[in-house]
Design a protein around this motif. Structure first.
Motif, PDB file in Angstrom:
ATOM      1  N   PHE A 127      38.705  33.806  46.668  1.00 34.14           N
ATOM      2  CA  PHE A 127      38.167  33.764  45.495  1.00 34.14           C
ATOM      3  C   PHE A 127      38.208  32.609  44.935  1.00 34.14           C
ATOM      4  O   PHE A 127      37.222  31.978  44.421  1.00 34.14           O
ATOM      5  CB  PHE A 127      39.056  34.581  44.519  1.00 34.14           C
ATOM      6  N   TYR A 158      39.979  36.736  38.228  1.00 35.86           N
ATOM      7  CA  TYR A 158      40.334  37.166  39.508  1.00 35.86           C
ATOM      8  C   TYR A 158      40.647  38.590  39.421  1.00 35.86           C
ATOM      9  O   TYR A 158      40.006  39.443  40.301  1.00 35.86           O
ATOM     10  CB  TYR A 158      41.390  36.287  40.140  1.00 35.86           C
ATOM     11  N   ILE A 185      34.456  30.398  43.749  1.00 37.60           N
ATOM     12  CA  ILE A 185      34.159  30.318  42.382  1.00 37.60           C
ATOM     13  C   ILE A 185      34.198  28.684  42.039  1.00 37.60           C
ATOM     14  O   ILE A 185      34.781  27.706  42.588  1.00 37.60           O
ATOM     15  CB  ILE A 185      35.293  30.801  41.386  1.00 37.60           C
ATOM     16  N   SER A 198      37.510  40.868  39.238  1.00 40.53           N
ATOM     17  CA  SER A 198      36.685  40.411  40.405  1.00 40.53           C
ATOM     18  C   SER A 198      36.839  41.745  41.100  1.00 40.53           C
ATOM     19  O   SER A 198      37.655  42.327  41.463  1.00 40.53           O
ATOM     20  CB  SER A 198      36.728  39.114  40.755  1.00 40.53           C
ATOM     21  N   ASN A 199      35.768  41.578  42.190  1.00 37.48           N
ATOM     22  CA  ASN A 199      36.091  42.392  43.502  1.00 37.48           C
ATOM     23  C   ASN A 199      36.842  41.893  44.760  1.00 37.48           C
ATOM     24  O   ASN A 199      36.716  42.201  45.749  1.00 37.48           O
ATOM     25  CB  ASN A 199      34.561  42.859  43.963  1.00 37.48           C
ATOM     26  N   TYR A 200      37.195  40.573  44.540  1.00 35.46           N
ATOM     27  CA  TYR A 200      37.996  39.870  45.386  1.00 35.46           C
ATOM     28  C   TYR A 200      39.389  40.547  45.623  1.00 35.46           C
ATOM     29  O   TYR A 200      40.042  40.894  44.645  1.00 35.46           O
ATOM     30  CB  TYR A 200      38.112  38.331  45.160  1.00 35.46           C
TER      31      TYR A 200
END
Length: 455
Positions: A66, A55, A70, A58-60
């Motif tokens: 997220f 996470y 996923i 990530s770009n979330y």
């Protein structure tokens, strides 16, 4: 309802198997569940940390988004914000996560459920903290192994059921082999109960059942032998009773003849008296045997001279041995003994009467006494016809007659049985040695003082 050993054994076996299975599950749960839980929690913790790392890279910006996007494979995840609210409350009520646990994780702690009451393992929860833009979150993760667990349970139950069925079937078949000789023994026992003593098991087994079968065969043989003696005794006693009764009745009718001469009358009266004495002797022996078989036969112990008693018996039987021209040799020493005088007199009378009865004319009977420290030995030896070796084991059995051809020569087969019983009651021993055509020796060993029974 009759409960057979076969049915009981099968029920016991199945009960033992079931109890063993239950105990096995319990032991596995006690000794192995902790190891399984610890390994699962390590795996869950590692998956949670990797999820947090994923996470963070990530770009979330929304953890709930997220988690929703996923793949979580075989794990379920729930994220709580700083207020303790679940951002993705899927099945939240079934997790059992407490507010205290959420608060602990939000404050940077790690929660691992170690409660042994939690089952199955898929309900183990692990809580991990993480931050995003100064916001604190609590990630709770647990495995989703319900399918695998159900599959494993079905496989285990099926396997155990097959073990129970196959094992029970084999046990039922084997138990038939175990129970069959018992059934044969039961049938044989029923035959013996109705008087068939010829039945035999002839088992070749080498276990407890084989020993029991051989003991049964031995018992049946002894009962058969005893029945033969009983039948022979009844025949002998019937003859012993019928013969004098016939004589008495016949001569009594003859005596009714008033023309009978006095000499003949006295002769017939003498025969009647002799036959009456035979009946009286038979009755005495039967009564004597019954008295000696009592649980606590009465004894009148006193100290007396054994050699004098033997001489008195020899003199009392003089008419019998003198009539046949038998020579009586005596070697007696002065010995004091404590015993029942009348009972031992019966022993010597029976022994000498037998020796005289079966010793031919002009034969020899010797009586010898040997004194030891605590006992005295009396030997009665004759030059009679002797006893065959196959009969010697039974001569002391009641009603037994070794000399079948001379069964009418007096005696009912009780004389030696009475002798043995009296000697044993005096805590003594009796031994017989005999050879056909040579003679018989009977050795009696008696304690000088009869030992009192301890109370």
């Amino acid at each position: 309802m009759k409960r057979s050993i076969y049915l009981r054994s099968v029920v016991i076996y199945i009960g033992v198997v079931l109890i063993s299975l239950i105990l096995s599950f319990w032991i596995m749960n006690v000794f192995y569940i902790d190891t399984i839980r610890e390994r699962l929690q390590k795996d869950i913790t590692e998956v949670g940390r990797q999820t947090i790392t994923l996470y963070e890279n990530s770009n979330y910006t929304d953890p709930a988004e997220f988690i929703a996007n996923i793949p979580t494979f075989n794990y379920n995840l729930i994220i709580y914000d700083e207020s303790g609210k679940a951002l993705n409350p899927n099945d939240n009520g079934q997790w059992g996560t407490s507010d205290d646990q959420v608060e602990k994780v939000l404050n940077g702690g790690v929660v691992r459920v170690n409660d042994r009451s939690v089952s199955p393992p898929s309900q183990l929860n692990v809580g991990l903290p993480f931050q995003d833009n100064e916001s604190r979150y609590a990630l709770f993760i647990r495995p989703d192994l319900s399918f695998e667990e159900n599959t494993i349970k079905r496989v285990m139950l099926t396997t155990l059921l097959l073990v129970l069925i196959i094992g029970s079937s084999i046990f039922v078949i084997l138990m038939r082999y175990v129970v069959r000789p018992i059934q044969h023994l039961t049938e044989a026992t029923k035959k013996v109960a109705i008087g068939d003593f010829t039945v035999r098991i002839n088992s070749e087994r080498h276990d407890e059942i084989g020993d029991l079968s051989r003991s049964f065969d031995h018992m049946a043989h002894d009962l058969s032998h005893l029945e033969e003696m009983r039948q022979e005794f009844v025949a002998n006693v019937s003859h012993e009773i019928q013969s004098p009764l016939t004589s008495i009745g016949g001569y009594a009718r003859v005596l009714q003849d008033n023309m009978l001469e006095e000499v003949e009358r006295k002769k017939y009266l003498g025969i009647i008296q002799k036959e009456t004495e035979r009946l009286s002797k038979l009755s005495e022996n039967l009564l004597k045997m019954t008295t000696l078989d009592a649980d606590d036969p009465i004894f009148h112990l006193r100290s007396y001279s054994l050699d004098e008693q033997l001489r008195e018996v020899i003199v009392s039987l003089e008419a019998m041995w003198a009539e046949k021209g038998i020579e009586v040799e005596v070697d007696l020493k002065e010995v004091q003994i404590e015993a029942d005088y009348d009972q031992l007199s019966q022993v010597w009378i029976n022994l000498l009467s037998n020796s005289i009865r079966y010793t031919d004319s002009n034969g020899v009977i010797s009586i010898q006494m040997i004194e030891k420290v605590e006992e005295v030995i009396v030997e009665v030896r004759d030059t009679g016809s002797g006893i065959p070796e196959e009969d010697q084991a039974y001569v002391f059995d009641r009603f037994y007659k070794a000399d079948k051809a001379r069964s009418g020569n007096g005696g009912s087969g009780l004389d030696l049985a009475i002798v043995q019983r009296i000697v044993h009651l005096h805590q003594g021993n009796i031994l017989l040695e005999s050879k056909v055509g040579i003679g018989t020796t009977i050795t009696i060993t008696l304690p000088k003082l009869k030992k009192r029974e301890e109370t």
